[in-house]
Design an enzyme around this catalytic site. Structure first.
Site, mmCIF file in Angstrom:
data_model
loop_
_atom_site.group_PDB
_atom_site.id
_atom_site.type_symbol
_atom_site.label_atom_id
_atom_site.label_comp_id
_atom_site.label_asym_id
_atom_site.label_seq_id
_atom_site.Cartn_x
_atom_site.Cartn_y
_atom_site.Cartn_z
ATOM 1 N N LYS A 1 0.857 -1.192 0.000
ATOM 2 C CA LYS A 1 0.000 0.000 0.000
ATOM 3 C C LYS A 1 0.893 1.242 0.000
ATOM 4 C CE LYS A 1 -3.958 -2.303 0.539
ATOM 5 N NZ LYS A 1 -5.121 -2.268 -0.376
ATOM 6 N N HIS B 1 -6.764 -13.245 -7.055
ATOM 7 C CA HIS B 1 -7.564 -12.157 -6.497
ATOM 8 C C HIS B 1 -8.916 -12.171 -7.208
ATOM 9 C CE1 HIS B 1 -8.832 -8.219 -5.113
ATOM 10 N NE2 HIS B 1 -7.739 -8.134 -4.360
HETATM 11 C C1 CAP Z 1 -7.276 -5.236 1.148
HETATM 12 C C2 CAP Z 1 -7.289 -5.206 -0.379
HETATM 13 C C3 CAP Z 1 -7.914 -6.439 -1.044
HETATM 14 C C4 CAP Z 1 -9.251 -6.860 -0.548
HETATM 15 C C5 CAP Z 1 -10.089 -7.584 -1.594
HETATM 16 C C6 CAP Z 1 -8.003 -4.001 -0.844
HETATM 17 O O1 CAP Z 1 -6.617 -4.117 1.634
HETATM 18 O O2 CAP Z 1 -5.999 -5.090 -0.886
HETATM 19 O O3 CAP Z 1 -7.960 -6.121 -2.414
HETATM 20 O O4 CAP Z 1 -9.069 -7.711 0.534
HETATM 21 O O5 CAP Z 1 -11.305 -8.023 -1.063
HETATM 22 O O6 CAP Z 1 -7.506 -3.435 -1.844
HETATM 23 O O7 CAP Z 1 -9.014 -3.645 -0.338
HETATM 24 P P1 CAP Z 1 -6.773 -3.691 3.173
HETATM 25 P P2 CAP Z 1 -11.657 -9.595 -0.934
HETATM 26 O O8 CAP Z 1 -6.185 -4.776 4.016
HETATM 27 O O9 CAP Z 1 -5.983 -2.424 3.284
HETATM 28 O O10 CAP Z 1 -8.203 -3.504 3.439
HETATM 29 O O11 CAP Z 1 -10.544 -10.190 -0.163
HETATM 30 O O12 CAP Z 1 -12.965 -9.615 -0.200
HETATM 31 O O13 CAP Z 1 -11.750 -10.113 -2.298
HETATM 32 MG MG MG Z 2 -6.478 -4.833 -2.858
#
Ligand code: CAP
Ligand code: MG
Length: 400
Positions: free
Chosen positions: A139, A256
């Site tokens: 991030k 993903h």
């Molecule tokens: C989480 C994340 C993931 C999500 C996807 C985001 O970041 O990198 O893409 O987990 O959702 O971009 O939101 P954070 P899922 O930890 O900062 O929230 O796993 O439900 O597919």
């Molecule tokens: Mg993400």
């Protein structure tokens, strides 16, 4: 060969009896159409499906529909989906319809190879026995240089994560090209391993068009990748299947599911994640996002468990896929996730690690400490007394 049984939730249009609505799904996906046709005779009749059950559920109904196995072309996943998840979603006689589960006979599953590594294979690479893995996402999602990306990865590795992944929107953009990003990250991870002795997997996002994805993946492996990542719904099932079946892809595949919410989120209409997770395992996912029970994304604990179940249940000798709980997680949510979903899981945090008041390495340590506390049966707050990184995280974000 036994037939295929698909389970749908649906709400019929007010003027349509539920039995008629269920039959409409069945006919649309087998031999029927909106009117009788003279050619629907002889062998064709053998391919008619049937409504096996119809039970009221909330404002709608749950129905199990039998599709003759002969209408499926073994090994052709796109064709399977065109039957179980095809035109039915547009039928006017239904106000809403959702595919919630599919049971396939062995002969329609065994043409698929499944994960090359699976849970045990990924654990072997990382050197873990049965503890939950901790992962992080670089991030911010986009904008870092290759050097900055590698520094963040190094910090997370020093802090004790098992997995680092690109975010779903980062691929090969000019500000952070794979050609430079990947070797730099792998170099910093090697430095971290010299210090910690711990192997960390870096899932580089090689998502691109299906006719180029093999080349991009093979090139990433040449550049030193020890894991690759694909955005399955935006690049297509065929892209993952090609990677899964390519002998040259010798590293695990992290999958993903970005865009999934467009069709999985509405409890009345669309496709539940379970039947999608099922086929994503078949076509080679070593790791797949399955949802959280306490994070930022909308979630239903029973559905998250159903996703994990279809990735890890016995499946004709196929390896299980490692479930990934991710999205708004932080150390204060670890115990609840593990208590609800089990420990054969990857807990992934982006903001929950890089947002730690003392930085990425401390954030990673806090996640590992929260996992250690859970495995030791010690409440996180109590464990935090002797573990400052966890204490700082709990002070900031609290615990569920
Ligand atoms: C989480 C994340 C993931 C999500 C996807 C985001 O970041 O990198 O893409 O987990 O959702 O971009 O939101 P954070 P899922 O930890 O900062 O929230 O796993 O439900 O597919
Ligand atoms: Mg993400």
């Amino acid at each position: 060969m036994p037939d295929v049984i698909a389970t749908y939730y649906f709400r019929p249009r007010s003027d349509t009896p539920p039995q008629k609505a269920a039959e409409a799904i069945c006919e649309e996906e087998t031999t029927g159409t909106w009117t009788d046709i003279s050619t629907r005779t002889g062998y064709v009749k053998r391919l008619d499906g049937s409504v096996e059950s119809l039970t009221p559920q909330g404002p709608g109904y749950l129905t199990r529909i039998r599709y003759p196995a002969e209408i499926f072309e073994p090994g052709n996943l796109a064709q399977y989906l065109s039957v179980v998840a095809g035109n039915l979603f547009g039928l006017g006689r239904l106000d809403a319809v959702r595919l919630v589960d599919v049971e396939y006979p062995e002969a329609l599953v065994v043409p698929f190879k499944g994960p090359k590594f699976g849970i045990a294979g990924v654990r072997k690479l990382v050197g873990s026995a049965n503890r939950p893995h901790v992962g992080t996402i670089i991030k911010p999602k986009v904008g870092l240089t290759p050097e900055d990306t590698a520094e963040v990865a190094y910090q997370a590795a020093i802090g004790g994560v098992d997995l680092i992944k690109d975010d779903e929107t980062l691929t090969d953009q000019a500000f952070c090209p794979i050609e430079r990003r990947l070797p730099l990250v792998m170099k910093r991870l090697a430095e971290a391993k010299d210090e910690t002795g711990h192997e960390v997997l870096y899932a580089v996002n090689i998502t691109t068009r299906a006719d180029r994805i093999i080349d991009r993946a093979l090139h990433a492996i040449d550049l030193g990748a020890n894991m690759i990542m694909i955005d399955i719904f935006t690049s297509g099932f065929g892209a993952l299947q090609a990677l899964g079946e390519c002998p040259g892809i010798t590293v695990p595949i992290h999958v993903h599911r970005t865009m999934h919410g467009a069709f999985t989120r509405n409890p009345e209409h669309g496709i539940a994640m379970r039947p999608l997770a099922q086929i994503i395992r078949w076509i080679g996912a070593d790791q797949l996002h399955t949802g959280t029970v306490s994070g930022k994304m909308s979630h239903d604990a029973s559905e998250v468990k159903a996703n994990i179940d279809v990735l890890t249940c016995p499946c004709h000798g196929m390896k299980p896929t490692f479930p990934v709980s991710s999205g708004g997680l932080h150390p204060g949510k670890v115990a609840h996730e593990l208590a609800t979903l089990g420990t054969d899981i990857i807990l992934q945090a982006g903001g929950g690690i890089h947002g730690h008041p003392d930085g990425t390495a401390a954030g990673a340590r806090a996640m590992r400490q929260a996992v250690d506390a859970f495995l030791a049966g010690i409440p996180a707050q109590e464990y935090a007394r002797d573990h400052s990184e966890l204490r700082r995280a709990l002070n900031l974000w609290g615990s569920t």
